[in-house]
Design a protein around this motif. Structure first.
Motif, PDB file in Angstrom:
ATOM      1  N   GLY A  64       0.819  -1.209   0.000  1.00 54.14           N
ATOM      2  CA  GLY A  64       0.000   0.000   0.000  1.00 54.14           C
ATOM      3  C   GLY A  64       0.850   1.255   0.000  1.00 54.14           C
ATOM      4  N   PRO A  65       0.168   2.398   0.240  1.00 51.09           N
ATOM      5  CA  PRO A  65      -1.238   2.513   0.640  1.00 51.09           C
ATOM      6  C   PRO A  65      -2.169   2.299  -0.553  1.00 51.09           C
ATOM      7  CG  PRO A  65      -0.278   4.688   0.375  1.00 51.09           C
ATOM      8  CD  PRO A  65       0.837   3.706   0.185  1.00 51.09           C
ATOM      9  N   ARG A  66      -3.435   2.647  -0.374  1.00 47.52           N
ATOM     10  CA  ARG A  66      -4.388   2.538  -1.469  1.00 47.52           C
ATOM     11  C   ARG A  66      -3.914   3.360  -2.673  1.00 47.52           C
ATOM     12  NH1 ARG A  66      -9.558   0.981  -0.779  1.00 47.52           N
ATOM     13  NH2 ARG A  66     -10.262   2.589  -2.225  1.00 47.52           N
ATOM     14  N   PRO A  90      -4.155  -3.174   2.560  1.00 46.37           N
ATOM     15  CA  PRO A  90      -2.847  -2.581   2.241  1.00 46.37           C
ATOM     16  C   PRO A  90      -1.845  -2.741   3.388  1.00 46.37           C
ATOM     17  CG  PRO A  90      -4.383  -0.867   2.912  1.00 46.37           C
ATOM     18  CD  PRO A  90      -5.162  -2.152   2.915  1.00 46.37           C
ATOM     19  N   HIS A 135      -2.043  -1.925  -5.988  1.00 48.22           N
ATOM     20  CA  HIS A 135      -3.480  -1.898  -5.718  1.00 48.22           C
ATOM     21  C   HIS A 135      -4.277  -2.067  -7.007  1.00 48.22           C
ATOM     22  CE1 HIS A 135      -7.103   0.305  -3.657  1.00 48.22           C
ATOM     23  NE2 HIS A 135      -7.270  -0.995  -3.725  1.00 48.22           N
ATOM     24  N   THR A 156      -1.801   2.481  -5.081  1.00 42.71           N
ATOM     25  CA  THR A 156      -0.510   2.154  -5.682  1.00 42.71           C
ATOM     26  C   THR A 156      -0.765   1.335  -6.947  1.00 42.71           C
ATOM     27  OG1 THR A 156      -0.366   0.126  -4.378  1.00 42.71           O
ATOM     28  CG2 THR A 156       0.687   2.100  -3.454  1.00 42.71           C
ATOM     29  N   CYS A 199       3.899  -7.085   4.076  1.00 41.35           N
ATOM     30  CA  CYS A 199       2.930  -7.829   3.269  1.00 41.35           C
ATOM     31  C   CYS A 199       3.280  -9.305   3.238  1.00 41.35           C
ATOM     32  CB  CYS A 199       2.880  -7.241   1.860  1.00 41.35           C
ATOM     33  SG  CYS A 199       1.595  -7.975   0.814  1.00 41.35           S
TER      34      CYS A 199
END
Length: 284
Positions: free
Chosen positions: A9-11, A30, A16, A13, A37
Protein backbone atom coordinates in the motif's frame (compact mmCIF):
# COMPACT_ATOMS: atom_id res chain seq x y z
CA UNK A 1 -15.96 -17.25 -0.36
CA UNK A 2 -14.43 -13.85 0.37
CA UNK A 3 -10.63 -14.06 0.47
CA UNK A 4 -8.27 -11.64 2.17
CA UNK A 5 -5.61 -10.30 -0.20
CA UNK A 6 -2.71 -8.21 1.09
CA UNK A 7 -0.77 -5.82 -1.11
CA UNK A 8 1.92 -3.14 -0.96
CA UNK A 9 0.00 0.00 0.00
CA UNK A 10 -1.24 2.51 0.64
CA UNK A 11 -4.39 2.54 -1.47
CA UNK A 12 -3.99 3.57 -5.12
CA UNK A 13 -0.51 2.15 -5.68
CA UNK A 14 0.16 0.25 -8.90
CA UNK A 15 0.03 -2.91 -6.77
CA UNK A 16 -3.48 -1.90 -5.72
CA UNK A 17 -4.50 -1.60 -9.38
CA UNK A 18 -3.21 -5.13 -10.02
CA UNK A 19 -5.16 -6.44 -7.01
CA UNK A 20 -8.37 -4.63 -8.02
CA UNK A 21 -8.13 -6.12 -11.51
CA UNK A 22 -7.46 -9.74 -10.57
CA UNK A 23 -9.15 -10.06 -7.15
CA UNK A 24 -12.29 -8.00 -7.70
CA UNK A 25 -14.55 -9.98 -5.38
CA UNK A 26 -12.09 -10.21 -2.47
CA UNK A 27 -11.15 -8.06 0.52
CA UNK A 28 -8.05 -5.94 -0.12
CA UNK A 29 -5.73 -5.06 2.77
CA UNK A 30 -2.85 -2.58 2.24
CA UNK A 31 0.53 -2.95 4.00
CA UNK A 32 3.14 -0.24 4.35
CA UNK A 33 6.13 -2.29 3.23
CA UNK A 34 6.98 -5.37 1.17
CA UNK A 35 8.23 -7.33 4.24
CA UNK A 36 5.03 -6.47 6.14
CA UNK A 37 2.93 -7.83 3.27
CA UNK A 38 5.00 -11.02 3.06
CA UNK A 39 4.81 -11.46 6.84
CA UNK A 40 1.02 -11.11 6.70
CA UNK A 41 0.88 -14.16 4.42
CA UNK A 42 3.24 -16.13 6.67
CA UNK A 43 1.21 -15.26 9.77
CA UNK A 44 -2.11 -16.12 8.17
CA UNK A 45 -3.52 -12.58 8.25
CA UNK A 46 -4.23 -12.82 4.51
CA UNK A 47 -4.54 -15.72 2.09
CA UNK A 48 -2.55 -14.05 -0.69
CA UNK A 49 0.11 -11.34 -0.79
CA UNK A 50 0.84 -9.30 -3.91
CA UNK A 51 4.16 -7.46 -4.16
CA UNK A 52 6.20 -6.01 -7.06
CA UNK A 53 9.01 -8.19 -8.38
CA UNK A 54 10.40 -6.53 -11.49
CA UNK A 55 10.01 -3.40 -13.62
CA UNK A 56 10.79 -3.46 -17.34
CA UNK A 57 12.92 -0.29 -17.07
CA UNK A 58 14.37 -0.37 -13.56
CA UNK A 59 14.92 -4.10 -13.20
CA UNK A 60 14.24 -6.32 -10.21
CA UNK A 61 12.79 -5.10 -6.93
CA UNK A 62 15.70 -6.35 -4.84
CA UNK A 63 13.85 -6.07 -1.53
CA UNK A 64 11.21 -8.53 -2.73
CA UNK A 65 13.77 -11.04 -4.00
CA UNK A 66 16.04 -10.80 -0.97
CA UNK A 67 13.22 -11.06 1.57
CA UNK A 68 11.74 -14.09 -0.16
CA UNK A 69 15.11 -15.80 -0.45
CA UNK A 70 16.82 -14.92 2.83
CA UNK A 71 13.95 -14.29 5.26
CA UNK A 72 10.54 -15.78 4.45
CA UNK A 73 10.50 -18.41 1.71
CA UNK A 74 6.98 -18.40 0.27
CA UNK A 75 5.95 -20.08 -2.99
CA UNK A 76 4.98 -17.93 -5.96
CA UNK A 77 1.52 -19.05 -7.10
CA UNK A 78 0.73 -16.37 -9.69
CA UNK A 79 2.01 -13.35 -11.57
CA UNK A 80 0.28 -10.18 -12.78
CA UNK A 81 1.91 -7.96 -15.43
CA UNK A 82 0.64 -4.37 -15.42
CA UNK A 83 1.41 -1.52 -17.87
CA UNK A 84 2.80 1.49 -16.00
CA UNK A 85 1.42 4.94 -16.82
CA UNK A 86 2.89 7.82 -14.83
CA UNK A 87 1.19 11.22 -14.50
CA UNK A 88 2.24 14.52 -12.95
CA UNK A 89 -0.46 15.63 -10.52
CA UNK A 90 -0.97 18.64 -8.29
CA UNK A 91 -3.49 19.89 -5.75
CA UNK A 92 -6.49 21.48 -7.53
CA UNK A 93 -5.55 24.78 -5.86
CA UNK A 94 -2.41 24.84 -8.04
CA UNK A 95 -3.76 23.43 -11.30
CA UNK A 96 -2.42 26.39 -13.28
CA UNK A 97 0.91 26.56 -11.43
CA UNK A 98 2.34 23.14 -12.28
CA UNK A 99 5.33 24.70 -14.05
CA UNK A 100 6.19 26.57 -10.85
CA UNK A 101 6.46 23.53 -8.61
CA UNK A 102 9.14 23.60 -5.93
CA UNK A 103 9.23 19.83 -5.31
CA UNK A 104 7.99 16.67 -6.99
CA UNK A 105 7.42 13.59 -4.83
CA UNK A 106 7.27 9.97 -5.91
CA UNK A 107 8.81 6.54 -5.54
CA UNK A 108 12.43 6.46 -6.73
CA UNK A 109 11.53 4.07 -9.58
CA UNK A 110 8.78 6.38 -10.82
CA UNK A 111 11.14 9.37 -10.74
CA UNK A 112 13.68 7.40 -12.78
CA UNK A 113 10.99 6.33 -15.26
CA UNK A 114 10.14 10.00 -15.94
CA UNK A 115 13.70 11.27 -16.26
CA UNK A 116 13.32 12.87 -19.70
CA UNK A 117 10.25 14.90 -18.77
CA UNK A 118 11.72 16.02 -15.45
CA UNK A 119 15.05 16.92 -17.05
CA UNK A 120 13.57 18.95 -19.91
CA UNK A 121 10.44 20.46 -18.35
CA UNK A 122 11.09 20.68 -14.60
CA UNK A 123 14.87 20.73 -14.49
CA UNK A 124 15.09 23.05 -11.47
CA UNK A 125 12.54 21.20 -9.34
CA UNK A 126 13.66 19.30 -6.25
CA UNK A 127 12.90 15.55 -6.46
CA UNK A 128 11.99 13.74 -3.25
CA UNK A 129 11.62 9.95 -2.97
CA UNK A 130 8.70 8.43 -1.08
CA UNK A 131 7.78 4.87 -0.11
CA UNK A 132 5.25 4.63 -2.95
CA UNK A 133 3.63 6.69 -5.69
CA UNK A 134 0.38 6.72 -3.74
CA UNK A 135 2.04 8.06 -0.59
CA UNK A 136 3.42 10.90 -2.73
CA UNK A 137 -0.09 11.72 -3.95
CA UNK A 138 -1.39 11.55 -0.39
CA UNK A 139 1.33 13.96 0.76
CA UNK A 140 0.34 16.48 -1.92
CA UNK A 141 -3.31 16.23 -0.89
CA UNK A 142 -2.42 16.86 2.77
CA UNK A 143 -0.34 19.98 1.97
CA UNK A 144 -2.61 22.17 -0.20
CA UNK A 145 -0.72 25.30 0.81
CA UNK A 146 2.48 24.09 -0.89
CA UNK A 147 3.11 24.32 -4.64
CA UNK A 148 4.26 20.73 -4.98
CA UNK A 149 3.48 17.80 -7.24
CA UNK A 150 3.48 14.02 -7.31
CA UNK A 151 4.14 11.39 -9.94
CA UNK A 152 1.57 8.62 -9.66
CA UNK A 153 -1.17 6.74 -11.49
CA UNK A 154 -4.70 7.77 -12.43
CA UNK A 155 -6.22 5.83 -9.53
CA UNK A 156 -4.10 7.88 -7.09
CA UNK A 157 -5.37 11.12 -8.63
CA UNK A 158 -8.96 9.97 -8.10
CA UNK A 159 -8.30 8.56 -4.64
CA UNK A 160 -6.69 11.74 -3.32
CA UNK A 161 -8.60 14.33 -5.35
CA UNK A 162 -5.64 15.65 -7.34
CA UNK A 163 -5.51 17.33 -10.73
CA UNK A 164 -3.49 15.61 -13.47
CA UNK A 165 -1.42 18.49 -14.82
CA UNK A 166 0.55 16.44 -17.36
CA UNK A 167 -0.51 12.89 -18.30
CA UNK A 168 1.79 10.09 -19.46
CA UNK A 169 5.13 11.66 -18.58
CA UNK A 170 6.96 8.31 -18.51
CA UNK A 171 9.94 7.94 -20.84
CA UNK A 172 8.83 4.70 -22.53
CA UNK A 173 5.36 3.43 -23.41
CA UNK A 174 6.33 -0.24 -23.08
CA UNK A 175 7.00 0.08 -19.34
CA UNK A 176 5.47 -2.75 -17.31
CA UNK A 177 5.80 -4.18 -13.82
CA UNK A 178 5.57 -7.80 -12.71
CA UNK A 179 3.75 -8.50 -9.46
CA UNK A 180 3.98 -11.90 -7.82
CA UNK A 181 1.17 -13.56 -5.91
CA UNK A 182 2.41 -15.32 -2.76
CA UNK A 183 0.72 -18.03 -0.72
CA UNK A 184 1.66 -20.19 2.24
CA UNK A 185 1.33 -23.43 0.30
CA UNK A 186 1.90 -24.67 -3.23
CA UNK A 187 -0.94 -27.21 -2.93
CA UNK A 188 -3.92 -25.00 -3.73
CA UNK A 189 -6.03 -23.79 -6.64
CA UNK A 190 -4.69 -21.11 -8.95
CA UNK A 191 -5.40 -17.60 -7.59
CA UNK A 192 -7.27 -16.37 -10.67
CA UNK A 193 -9.38 -17.99 -13.37
CA UNK A 194 -7.87 -16.39 -16.48
CA UNK A 195 -4.24 -16.46 -17.57
CA UNK A 196 -1.98 -15.90 -20.57
CA UNK A 197 0.54 -18.64 -19.86
CA UNK A 198 2.70 -20.29 -17.22
CA UNK A 199 6.16 -19.79 -15.76
CA UNK A 200 8.42 -21.83 -13.53
CA UNK A 201 10.96 -20.00 -11.38
CA UNK A 202 14.06 -21.71 -9.98
CA UNK A 203 16.79 -20.57 -7.61
CA UNK A 204 20.13 -22.12 -8.58
CA UNK A 205 23.33 -22.03 -6.54
CA UNK A 206 26.46 -23.02 -8.45
CA UNK A 207 29.23 -25.23 -7.03
CA UNK A 208 32.04 -23.00 -5.79
CA UNK A 209 34.96 -24.98 -7.21
CA UNK A 210 33.81 -25.90 -10.73
CA UNK A 211 34.91 -23.88 -13.76
CA UNK A 212 32.32 -23.31 -16.47
CA UNK A 213 29.39 -24.22 -14.21
CA UNK A 214 27.12 -21.46 -15.49
CA UNK A 215 27.66 -22.61 -19.07
CA UNK A 216 26.69 -26.14 -18.06
CA UNK A 217 23.57 -24.82 -16.32
CA UNK A 218 22.42 -23.00 -19.45
CA UNK A 219 23.19 -26.05 -21.57
CA UNK A 220 20.93 -28.20 -19.37
CA UNK A 221 18.01 -25.99 -20.37
CA UNK A 222 19.18 -25.31 -23.92
CA UNK A 223 19.38 -28.84 -25.30
CA UNK A 224 15.92 -29.57 -23.82
CA UNK A 225 14.60 -26.48 -25.66
CA UNK A 226 13.35 -24.93 -22.41
CA UNK A 227 12.99 -21.21 -23.09
CA UNK A 228 14.43 -18.97 -20.36
CA UNK A 229 12.78 -15.54 -20.15
CA UNK A 230 15.09 -14.36 -17.37
CA UNK A 231 18.35 -15.23 -15.65
CA UNK A 232 19.61 -12.95 -12.91
CA UNK A 233 22.36 -13.19 -10.32
CA UNK A 234 21.91 -12.05 -6.71
CA UNK A 235 24.47 -12.06 -3.87
CA UNK A 236 24.26 -14.90 -1.35
CA UNK A 237 25.21 -12.40 1.39
CA UNK A 238 27.90 -14.79 2.56
CA UNK A 239 30.90 -12.97 1.08
CA UNK A 240 32.20 -11.37 -2.08
CA UNK A 241 31.84 -13.49 -5.20
CA UNK A 242 29.11 -15.74 -3.80
CA UNK A 243 25.96 -15.59 -5.92
CA UNK A 244 22.82 -17.51 -6.70
CA UNK A 245 20.79 -17.29 -9.91
CA UNK A 246 17.07 -16.75 -10.44
CA UNK A 247 15.84 -18.44 -13.63
CA UNK A 248 12.39 -18.08 -15.22
CA UNK A 249 11.32 -20.90 -17.55
CA UNK A 250 8.49 -20.11 -19.98
CA UNK A 251 6.35 -23.13 -19.19
CA UNK A 252 4.55 -24.97 -16.41
CA UNK A 253 6.33 -27.61 -14.36
CA UNK A 254 5.96 -30.88 -16.24
CA UNK A 255 6.76 -34.51 -15.45
CA UNK A 256 9.85 -34.88 -17.67
CA UNK A 257 11.76 -31.86 -19.06
CA UNK A 258 12.10 -29.53 -16.07
CA UNK A 259 12.57 -32.31 -13.48
CA UNK A 260 15.27 -33.91 -15.65
CA UNK A 261 17.00 -30.52 -16.05
CA UNK A 262 16.95 -30.09 -12.27
CA UNK A 263 18.37 -33.59 -11.82
CA UNK A 264 21.19 -32.78 -14.27
CA UNK A 265 22.01 -29.56 -12.42
CA UNK A 266 22.11 -31.35 -9.08
CA UNK A 267 24.41 -33.98 -10.61
CA UNK A 268 26.74 -31.11 -11.52
CA UNK A 269 26.84 -30.05 -7.87
CA UNK A 270 24.28 -27.24 -8.07
CA UNK A 271 21.64 -26.62 -5.44
CA UNK A 272 18.21 -26.06 -7.01
CA UNK A 273 15.11 -24.69 -5.27
CA UNK A 274 11.70 -24.38 -6.89
CA UNK A 275 10.27 -20.92 -6.10
CA UNK A 276 7.05 -21.54 -7.99
CA UNK A 277 5.29 -22.83 -11.09
CA UNK A 278 2.38 -20.53 -11.71
CA UNK A 279 -0.01 -18.84 -14.17
CA UNK A 280 0.59 -15.27 -15.30
CA UNK A 281 -1.85 -12.71 -16.65
CA UNK A 282 -1.10 -9.65 -18.78
CA UNK A 283 -3.34 -6.69 -17.96
CA UNK A 284 -3.95 -4.65 -21.12
Amino acid sequence: MLRKVGYLGPRATFTHIAVQTMFQRDEHLPYRTIPACVDAVVNGEVEYGIVPLENALEGSVNLTLDYLIHEKRLPIVGEIVLPIRQHLMVHPNHAKEWQELTTVYSHSHAIAQCHKFLHTTLSDVLLEATTSTASAAQFVKEHPEQVIGAIANELAAKEYGLHIAQPNIHDYNHNTTRFVVLHRSVQQDTPFDVHDGYKTTLMITLPSDQAGALHQVLSAFGWRKLNLSKIESRPMKTGLGNYFFIVDIEQKMDDVLIPSAIAELEALGCTVNLLGSYPYFLIK
